[in-house]
Design a protein around this motif. Structure first.
Motif, PDB file in Angstrom:
ATOM      1  N   ARG A 234      15.451  42.514 -52.902  1.00 10.97           N
ATOM      2  CA  ARG A 234      15.031  43.600 -53.651  1.00 10.97           C
ATOM      3  C   ARG A 234      13.387  42.978 -54.688  1.00 10.97           C
ATOM      4  O   ARG A 234      12.786  43.701 -54.949  1.00 10.97           O
ATOM      5  CB  ARG A 234      15.617  42.923 -54.911  1.00 10.97           C
ATOM      6  N   LEU A 235      13.176  41.882 -54.736  1.00  6.38           N
ATOM      7  CA  LEU A 235      11.675  41.095 -55.142  1.00  6.38           C
ATOM      8  C   LEU A 235      10.890  41.909 -54.781  1.00  6.38           C
ATOM      9  O   LEU A 235       9.719  41.886 -54.813  1.00  6.38           O
ATOM     10  CB  LEU A 235      11.831  40.123 -54.719  1.00  6.38           C
ATOM     11  N   THR A 236      10.989  41.847 -52.797  1.00 12.72           N
ATOM     12  CA  THR A 236       9.619  42.711 -52.423  1.00 12.72           C
ATOM     13  C   THR A 236       9.765  44.170 -52.081  1.00 12.72           C
ATOM     14  O   THR A 236       9.313  44.813 -51.810  1.00 12.72           O
ATOM     15  CB  THR A 236       9.882  41.758 -50.893  1.00 12.72           C
ATOM     16  N   LYS A 237      10.783  44.663 -52.877  1.00 14.93           N
ATOM     17  CA  LYS A 237      10.286  46.132 -52.730  1.00 14.93           C
ATOM     18  C   LYS A 237       9.542  46.713 -53.118  1.00 14.93           C
ATOM     19  O   LYS A 237       8.825  47.697 -52.521  1.00 14.93           O
ATOM     20  CB  LYS A 237      11.858  47.304 -53.728  1.00 14.93           C
ATOM     21  N   THR A 238       8.683  46.217 -54.176  1.00 14.44           N
ATOM     22  CA  THR A 238       7.145  46.949 -54.593  1.00 14.44           C
ATOM     23  C   THR A 238       6.318  45.744 -55.047  1.00 14.44           C
ATOM     24  O   THR A 238       5.494  45.892 -55.293  1.00 14.44           O
ATOM     25  CB  THR A 238       7.307  47.432 -56.365  1.00 14.44           C
ATOM     26  N   SER A 239       7.060  44.881 -54.979  1.00 16.76           N
ATOM     27  CA  SER A 239       5.491  43.878 -55.288  1.00 16.76           C
ATOM     28  C   SER A 239       5.241  43.145 -53.873  1.00 16.76           C
ATOM     29  O   SER A 239       5.341  42.130 -53.235  1.00 16.76           O
ATOM     30  CB  SER A 239       6.681  41.979 -56.016  1.00 16.76           C
ATOM     31  N   GLN A 240       3.054  42.823 -54.349  1.00 25.23           N
ATOM     32  CA  GLN A 240       2.782  42.808 -52.680  1.00 25.23           C
ATOM     33  C   GLN A 240       3.067  41.181 -52.871  1.00 25.23           C
ATOM     34  O   GLN A 240       2.758  40.653 -52.560  1.00 25.23           O
ATOM     35  CB  GLN A 240       0.868  43.084 -53.295  1.00 25.23           C
ATOM     36  N   ARG A 241       2.922  40.256 -54.754  1.00 17.90           N
ATOM     37  CA  ARG A 241       3.126  39.052 -54.581  1.00 17.90           C
ATOM     38  C   ARG A 241       3.784  38.528 -53.990  1.00 17.90           C
ATOM     39  O   ARG A 241       4.145  37.648 -53.508  1.00 17.90           O
ATOM     40  CB  ARG A 241       2.959  38.633 -55.918  1.00 17.90           C
ATOM     41  N   CYS A 242       4.991  39.064 -54.408  1.00 18.62           N
ATOM     42  CA  CYS A 242       6.450  38.945 -53.791  1.00 18.62           C
ATOM     43  C   CYS A 242       6.621  38.757 -52.281  1.00 18.62           C
ATOM     44  O   CYS A 242       6.701  37.469 -52.306  1.00 18.62           O
ATOM     45  CB  CYS A 242       7.758  39.478 -54.418  1.00 18.62           C
ATOM     46  N   ARG A 243       6.011  39.966 -51.648  1.00 18.97           N
ATOM     47  CA  ARG A 243       5.869  39.867 -50.159  1.00 18.97           C
ATOM     48  C   ARG A 243       4.997  38.161 -49.698  1.00 18.97           C
ATOM     49  O   ARG A 243       5.610  37.660 -48.784  1.00 18.97           O
ATOM     50  CB  ARG A 243       5.027  40.517 -49.580  1.00 18.97           C
ATOM     51  N   ARG A 244       3.932  38.380 -50.207  1.00 19.39           N
ATOM     52  CA  ARG A 244       2.840  36.405 -50.175  1.00 19.39           C
ATOM     53  C   ARG A 244       4.106  35.559 -50.396  1.00 19.39           C
ATOM     54  O   ARG A 244       4.059  35.263 -49.212  1.00 19.39           O
ATOM     55  CB  ARG A 244       2.191  36.709 -51.199  1.00 19.39           C
ATOM     56  N   HIS A 245       4.509  35.098 -51.211  1.00 18.43           N
ATOM     57  CA  HIS A 245       5.059  34.304 -51.687  1.00 18.43           C
ATOM     58  C   HIS A 245       6.502  33.713 -50.803  1.00 18.43           C
ATOM     59  O   HIS A 245       6.853  33.058 -50.414  1.00 18.43           O
ATOM     60  CB  HIS A 245       5.816  34.641 -53.365  1.00 18.43           C
ATOM     61  N   LEU A 246       7.198  35.232 -50.481  1.00 15.28           N
ATOM     62  CA  LEU A 246       8.240  34.976 -49.958  1.00 15.28           C
ATOM     63  C   LEU A 246       8.139  35.148 -47.823  1.00 15.28           C
ATOM     64  O   LEU A 246       9.042  34.979 -47.135  1.00 15.28           O
ATOM     65  CB  LEU A 246       9.273  36.330 -50.467  1.00 15.28           C
TER      66      LEU A 246
ATOM     67  N   LEU B 239      13.181  42.069 -43.812  1.00 18.29           N
ATOM     68  CA  LEU B 239      11.209  41.418 -43.150  1.00 18.29           C
ATOM     69  C   LEU B 239      11.032  43.331 -43.178  1.00 18.29           C
ATOM     70  O   LEU B 239       9.685  42.633 -43.093  1.00 18.29           O
ATOM     71  CB  LEU B 239      13.024  41.572 -41.386  1.00 18.29           C
ATOM     72  N   LEU B 240      11.957  44.288 -43.685  1.00 16.97           N
ATOM     73  CA  LEU B 240      11.217  45.416 -43.897  1.00 16.97           C
ATOM     74  C   LEU B 240      10.699  46.095 -44.487  1.00 16.97           C
ATOM     75  O   LEU B 240       8.925  45.448 -44.796  1.00 16.97           O
ATOM     76  CB  LEU B 240      12.118  46.660 -43.979  1.00 16.97           C
ATOM     77  N   ASN B 241      10.685  45.351 -46.187  1.00 16.23           N
ATOM     78  CA  ASN B 241      10.040  45.264 -46.985  1.00 16.23           C
ATOM     79  C   ASN B 241       9.037  43.648 -47.259  1.00 16.23           C
ATOM     80  O   ASN B 241       8.119  44.439 -47.705  1.00 16.23           O
ATOM     81  CB  ASN B 241      11.044  45.095 -48.762  1.00 16.23           C
ATOM     82  N   LEU B 242       9.163  42.851 -46.959  1.00 16.57           N
ATOM     83  CA  LEU B 242       8.282  41.829 -46.398  1.00 16.57           C
ATOM     84  C   LEU B 242       7.154  42.675 -45.491  1.00 16.57           C
ATOM     85  O   LEU B 242       5.638  42.066 -45.889  1.00 16.57           O
ATOM     86  CB  LEU B 242       8.850  40.774 -45.551  1.00 16.57           C
ATOM     87  N   ALA B 243       7.475  43.593 -44.704  1.00 17.19           N
ATOM     88  CA  ALA B 243       6.109  43.755 -43.987  1.00 17.19           C
ATOM     89  C   ALA B 243       5.553  44.864 -44.033  1.00 17.19           C
ATOM     90  O   ALA B 243       4.212  44.828 -43.737  1.00 17.19           O
ATOM     91  CB  ALA B 243       7.074  44.309 -42.345  1.00 17.19           C
ATOM     92  N   VAL B 244       6.011  45.663 -44.872  1.00 16.45           N
ATOM     93  CA  VAL B 244       5.308  47.156 -45.830  1.00 16.45           C
ATOM     94  C   VAL B 244       4.353  46.759 -46.710  1.00 16.45           C
ATOM     95  O   VAL B 244       3.828  45.186 -47.241  1.00 16.45           O
ATOM     96  CB  VAL B 244       6.303  47.771 -46.128  1.00 16.45           C
TER      97      VAL B 244
ATOM     98  N   LEU C 166       9.229  50.803 -36.631  1.00 12.59           N
ATOM     99  CA  LEU C 166       7.619  51.127 -37.307  1.00 12.59           C
ATOM    100  C   LEU C 166       6.338  50.814 -37.858  1.00 12.59           C
ATOM    101  O   LEU C 166       5.535  50.897 -37.673  1.00 12.59           O
ATOM    102  CB  LEU C 166       7.767  52.742 -38.024  1.00 12.59           C
ATOM    103  N   THR C 167       7.216  49.830 -39.399  1.00 16.58           N
ATOM    104  CA  THR C 167       6.134  49.247 -39.996  1.00 16.58           C
ATOM    105  C   THR C 167       5.425  48.548 -39.022  1.00 16.58           C
ATOM    106  O   THR C 167       4.516  48.189 -39.107  1.00 16.58           O
ATOM    107  CB  THR C 167       7.375  48.611 -41.017  1.00 16.58           C
ATOM    108  N   LEU C 168       6.204  47.567 -37.954  1.00 15.12           N
ATOM    109  CA  LEU C 168       5.973  46.440 -37.883  1.00 15.12           C
ATOM    110  C   LEU C 168       4.838  47.224 -36.019  1.00 15.12           C
ATOM    111  O   LEU C 168       3.218  46.564 -36.425  1.00 15.12           O
ATOM    112  CB  LEU C 168       6.463  45.993 -36.537  1.00 15.12           C
ATOM    113  N   SER C 169       4.530  48.587 -36.517  1.00 12.92           N
ATOM    114  CA  SER C 169       4.267  48.144 -35.041  1.00 12.92           C
ATOM    115  C   SER C 169       2.147  49.221 -35.839  1.00 12.92           C
ATOM    116  O   SER C 169       1.757  50.201 -35.240  1.00 12.92           O
ATOM    117  CB  SER C 169       4.530  50.072 -34.434  1.00 12.92           C
ATOM    118  N   ALA C 170       2.929  48.908 -37.048  1.00  8.87           N
ATOM    119  CA  ALA C 170       1.134  49.591 -37.915  1.00  8.87           C
ATOM    120  C   ALA C 170       0.278  48.433 -37.276  1.00  8.87           C
ATOM    121  O   ALA C 170      -0.594  48.599 -37.449  1.00  8.87           O
ATOM    122  CB  ALA C 170       1.260  49.918 -39.113  1.00  8.87           C
ATOM    123  N   SER C 171       1.080  47.349 -36.821  1.00 12.20           N
ATOM    124  CA  SER C 171      -0.563  46.459 -37.098  1.00 12.20           C
ATOM    125  C   SER C 171      -0.939  46.170 -35.370  1.00 12.20           C
ATOM    126  O   SER C 171      -0.418  46.565 -34.155  1.00 12.20           O
ATOM    127  CB  SER C 171       0.701  44.963 -36.735  1.00 12.20           C
TER     128      SER C 171
END
Length: 395
Positions: A62-74, A102-107, A145-150
């Protein structure tokens, strides 16, 4: 099926099993400040209790759905979430929650994409491809799909054996999983080694079948054509496309109705085929009514597409060389040559004649304006329309 995943960045409607978890939780963390919520989610996911881990995964998602900052912190939750995937006997809802977190963390987060693969997520994710559960299959495809972008992950995903399984999903997955699989394959295909593994997995029948059913202006059509363009660089790719009922036609339809990017891949694919063996591929390509679309591309495409379209028109002509000095190699003359070879009442030749007449009209008006601007009184003597009509009628 209301639990389709739409795209990596989107929220995934929860599977109905665990709506109740969400309800009694929303009061306790949704109202917390982001910092406190992040801290609480990290504590939950590190707990020894599977239920607390599940709750933590739902919170992280839920926290990482839209927040880039939460993706970093989490980011530090990644190893704990990956360890949840390694418990195959967990309830499906727990596996799904970890996968979606994990998917939302990777986006849109390159570091997290790399960290997820380093933490050992590929094994279980690829395992989910063979799961009985459609939801896990779809979420695994979206994750890949998301992981393969790297760029860092591309060789690792391939080494883990994902490519043949992605091609299998492309053959018989759900509509959403097929769309995600073709995008993942397109991402992976930028490495030559991966491209040859894709080719060996015989993906063309499934790509063509997806291309036939999807909207020609869609992102899916663009990725299908980008793969086809790469695969027809090989003899077996060309043979596979030509032997697939409606394969060349589907590419021609994208050339007419796709996005600019898709049209570029489509004309690139047809040009690659024609350049590899003009005698073999000229007729099948002409037979699918490609001329009007190519004509349009010479005017409306990107500079790259325009030049590919012109080159392809030259190759589709009966003789690839200018007929004579009297007939300069203008698009008009080239197309007139081609039309004169095709059956007179053929739909594409009447369409092309009409378009040509309009193009000639436009280019004459442009020439006249140009001449008037230079205040010259002479009229243009070399009017392409003359050579064109005589060419057509003399046949």
């Amino acid at each position: 099926m209301d639990y389709y995943c739409t795209s990596p960045a989107t929220s995934y409607p929860h599977h109905h099993h665990h709506h109740h978890h969400r309800r009694h939780r929303s009061t306790d963390t949704a109202t917390l400040s982001p910092e406190v919520a992040v801290h609480k989610a990290l504590l939950l996911v590190q707990s020894d209790s599977p239920d607390s881990k599940f709750q933590g995964a739902c919170e992280i998602r839920r926290l990482t759905k839209t927040s880039q900052r939460c993706r970093r912190h989490l980011s530090e939750s990644i190893p704990h979430l990956v360890s949840m995937l390694h418990r195959p006997h967990s309830p499906e809802s727990h596996l799904e929650a970890a996968l979606l977190a994990l998917l939302n963390l990777a986006v849109k987060d390159e570091k997290n994409k790399i960290k997820i693969v380093e933490a050992g997520a590929l094994g279980p994710i690829i395992g989910f491809f063979q799961s009985e559960s459609l939801i896990l299959q779809e979420n695994a495809t979206a994750s890949l799909l998301t992981l393969s972008a790297s760029t860092v992950n591309k060789p690792l995903i391939s080494a883990a054996g994902a490519i043949p399984l992605l091609v299998e999903i492309l053959r018989c997955g759900s509509p959403q999983a097929k769309a995600d699989a073709v995008m993942a394959l397109s991402n992976l295909s930028t490495l030559p080694r991966n491209l040859s593994i894709i080719l060996d997995s015989k993906p063309i029948p499934s790509i063509v079948s997806l291309l036939k059913t999807c909207k020609k202006s869609s992102k899916t059509a663009e990725k299908c054509c980008s793969l086809i363009e790469s695969l027809v660089g090989f003899d077996e790719g060309r043979i596979a496309l030509i032997s697939e009922e409606g394969g060349v036609l589907a590419v021609v339809e994208v050339l007419e109705n796709g996005s600019l990017q898709s049209r570029d891949h489509a004309v690139g694919a047809l040009l690659t085929m024609c350049e590899s063996d003009r005698c073999k591929y000229r007729e099948p390509i002409l037979g699918e009514g490609v001329i009007p679309g190519l004509l349009e591309l010479t005017v409306q495409g990107t500079p790259k597409s325009q030049s590919k379209a012109k080159t392809l028109l030259r190759l589709l002509r009966d003789s690839p060389y200018p007929r004579s000095e009297l007939q300069p190699d203008t698009i008009e003359n080239i197309v007139c040559n081609i039309i004169s070879q095709i059956d007179g009442d053929d739909d594409q030749s009447s369409k092309a004649k009409k378009m040509l007449a309009e193009m000639v009209q436009v280019s004459m008006e442009q020439s006249l304006r140009h001449l008037q601007r230079r205040a010259l009184v002479c009229t243009p003597t070399d009017m392409p329309i003359n050579t064109c009509t005589s060419e057509v009628s003399s046949k």
